[in-house]
Scaffold this active site. Structure first.
Site, mmCIF file in Angstrom:
data_model
loop_
_atom_site.group_PDB
_atom_site.id
_atom_site.type_symbol
_atom_site.label_atom_id
_atom_site.label_comp_id
_atom_site.label_asym_id
_atom_site.label_seq_id
_atom_site.Cartn_x
_atom_site.Cartn_y
_atom_site.Cartn_z
ATOM 1 C CE LYS A 1 -3.978 2.002 2.515
ATOM 2 N NZ LYS A 1 -4.927 1.812 3.632
ATOM 3 C CB SER B 1 -8.250 3.679 2.619
ATOM 4 O OG SER B 1 -7.432 3.099 3.617
ATOM 5 C CB SER C 1 -8.570 0.833 5.517
ATOM 6 O OG SER C 1 -9.296 2.015 5.328
HETATM 7 N N1 GLN Z 1 -13.313 4.346 5.943
HETATM 8 C C1 GLN Z 1 -12.752 4.772 7.175
HETATM 9 C C2 GLN Z 1 -12.309 6.214 7.065
HETATM 10 O O1 GLN Z 1 -12.569 6.785 6.080
HETATM 11 C C3 GLN Z 1 -11.622 3.885 7.563
HETATM 12 C C4 GLN Z 1 -10.374 4.182 6.833
HETATM 13 C C5 GLN Z 1 -9.209 3.340 7.260
HETATM 14 O O2 GLN Z 1 -9.360 2.329 7.949
HETATM 15 N N2 GLN Z 1 -8.039 3.804 6.910
HETATM 16 O O3 GLN Z 1 -11.743 6.774 7.951
#
Ligand code: GLN
Length: 447
Positions: free
Chosen positions: A52, A127, A151
């Site tokens: 990532k 994400s 995410s």
């Molecule tokens: N969707 C969540 C957010 O927007 C989690 C994102 C994540 O785990 N990095 O914060």
């Protein structure tokens, strides 16, 4: 490694999982490993892995999918990268994500939208959407993602693969571009549970460079993959099967419960009464920490600097205005507001108190149960563009993953069926702190 790059060339135009490929370096590493030879105690040697793009890689562009870091080339490796090299794995490139990991669909990336390999009109989740799509489309066998509120697990669920968020402190955060430091964890996304356990074996362990790294021993996470789960006690929170679930998701989870009973586990209803406050608490804590973490992007030290400036204040304001996208700005504003004097007690402090209640809910259930089971996400993958204009519906999609980050526990998503459109459904298993081995045991038996 060569086959991996061939496969990426074949599929990348449709899927769009990568921001940067690192073919030359990867081929060189592969040659060295060929020369050295692969031994049986070195199971991951020679296997390509995707990373990532919020994990810093020495000499290789690391963007966090932001214009702010479009040309940022780190001068050191994250601890997980050092461990990947120690395991003789081959990083092949950097994967697309929501900007600074803020989002649940990979649509907030500055660079591109990644598609769900099961249906190119759908989001891959986020994400870590690039990490999930790369594995689901067969570009790589394994990838690393990060999970702050879901995410890893939610994109794994949307793309029908296995994604684990380890216990907070299990995997070093050194070199992970910080979003919300008290919640962030790096973890593996793979096709199978066993592969996942192997990668966790490789990346876990105490690291003095991460102040919240846990000084606990690392067991062999494959040790309990026997298929036998007789006597295991599983709790199903009634709040996790309440209204708002897509009917096919609920059905698939109920079927999974039957499977676990047939395999010899005890499955009973439990309650996590404060999980209903999870999303509210998360968006205060995560945004507050993000507003502080992202203050380092000032246009001076590194990253994007606006050219359209006449004084110092312009450097700050214009660099940040032009370098950050909409969603990142929204989080910085939310966080700055929640932390400002006069509001601190009402928001940040209160959120911390409710976070403790959420954590205690889990502790109570884990006094009598080995695992908690539920869906990973309330729906299957939705259409690209469908939720982009409505952040609130996007935020609510994380309702089932967020409490786990707030409490620090480990959680996995594994595939458990398909909806009527043929899109995968994810089953979530949550474990006690540092008991990833039991999660893998139950996940592997189901698989
Ligand atoms: N969707 C969540 C957010 O927007 C989690 C994102 C994540 O785990 N990095 O914060």
């Amino acid at each position: 490694t060569k086959a991996t790059f061939d496969r990426i060339r074949e599929t990348e135009e449709q899927v769009g999982s990568f921001i940067t490929l690192d073919e030359e370096h990867a081929m060189e590493l592969a040659k060295n490993i060929d020369a050295k030879g692969i031994t049986t105690d070195n199971v991951l040697a020679g296997l390509p892995i995707g990373i990532k793009d919020n994990i810093v890689t020495n000499g290789l562009k690391t963007t966090a999918a932001s214009r702010m870091l479009e040309n940022f080339v780190p001068i050191y490796d994250a601890t997980v990268m050092e461990k990947i090299y120690q395991a003789d794995m081959i990083p092949v490139g950097k994967l697309n994500m929501d900007e600074f990991a803020m989002g649940g669909s990979t649509e907030t990336s500055y660079f591109k939208k990644t598609k769900n390999p099961w249906n190119l009109e759908k989001v891959p989740g986020g994400s870590s959407g690039g990490s999930a799509a790369a594995v689901a489309s067969g570009q790589v066998l394994m990838s690393l993602g990060s999970d702050t509120g879901g995410s890893i697990r939610q994109p794994a669920s949307f793309t029908g693969i296995v994604g684990l968020k380890p216990t907070y402190g299990r995997v070093s955060r050194y070199g992970l571009i910080a979003f919300a430091s008290s919640l962030d964890q790096i973890g593996p996304l793979t096709r199978t549970v066993r592969d996942n356990a192997y990668v966790l074996n490789a990346i876990s362990g105490y690291d003095a460079k991460d102040g919240t790294s846990a000084g606990v021993s690392v067991p062999d996470f494959t040790a309990k993959l026997t298929g036998d789960i007789k006597g295991l006690k599983i709790g199903v929170p009634k709040e996790y099967l309440a209204d708002g679930l897509q009917p096919e998701v609920k059905e698939a989870v109920l079927k999974a419960i039957e499977t676990y009973k047939e395999l010899g586990a005890t499955v009973e209803e439990v309650s996590l009464p404060h999980s209903q406050y999870g999303v509210a608490v998360y968006y205060i804590i995560a945004s507050s920490e993000a507003s502080s973490n992202l203050s380092r992007f000032d246009g001076i030290r590194y990253g994007y600097r606006s050219e359209n400036v006449t004084n110092l204040e312009d450097v700050y304001i214009n660099s940040r205005s032009e370098g950050f996208g909409m969603e990142v700005k929204r989080r910085i504003m939310l966080g700055t507001f929640a932390l400002s004097s006069g509001y601190y007690d009402a928001y940040f402090k209160k959120a911390g108190q409710v976070r403790t209640l959420i954590k205690q809910d889990f502790e109570k259930v884990f006094e009598s149960y080995d695992l908690i089971l539920g869906p990973a996400a309330p729906t299957t993958a939705y259409g690209i563009g469908e939720k982009l204009d409505n952040p609130l519906t996007m935020y609510l999609n994380d309702i089932l993953t967020i409490p786990v980050n707030l409490a620090g526990n480990p959680g996995i998503s594994i595939p458990c069926g398909f909806d009527q459109e043929g899109l995968p459904i994810g089953l979530q298993l949550i474990g006690k702190h540092f008991d990833e081995a039991t999660i893998y045991q139950a996940a592997d038996a189901f698989e």
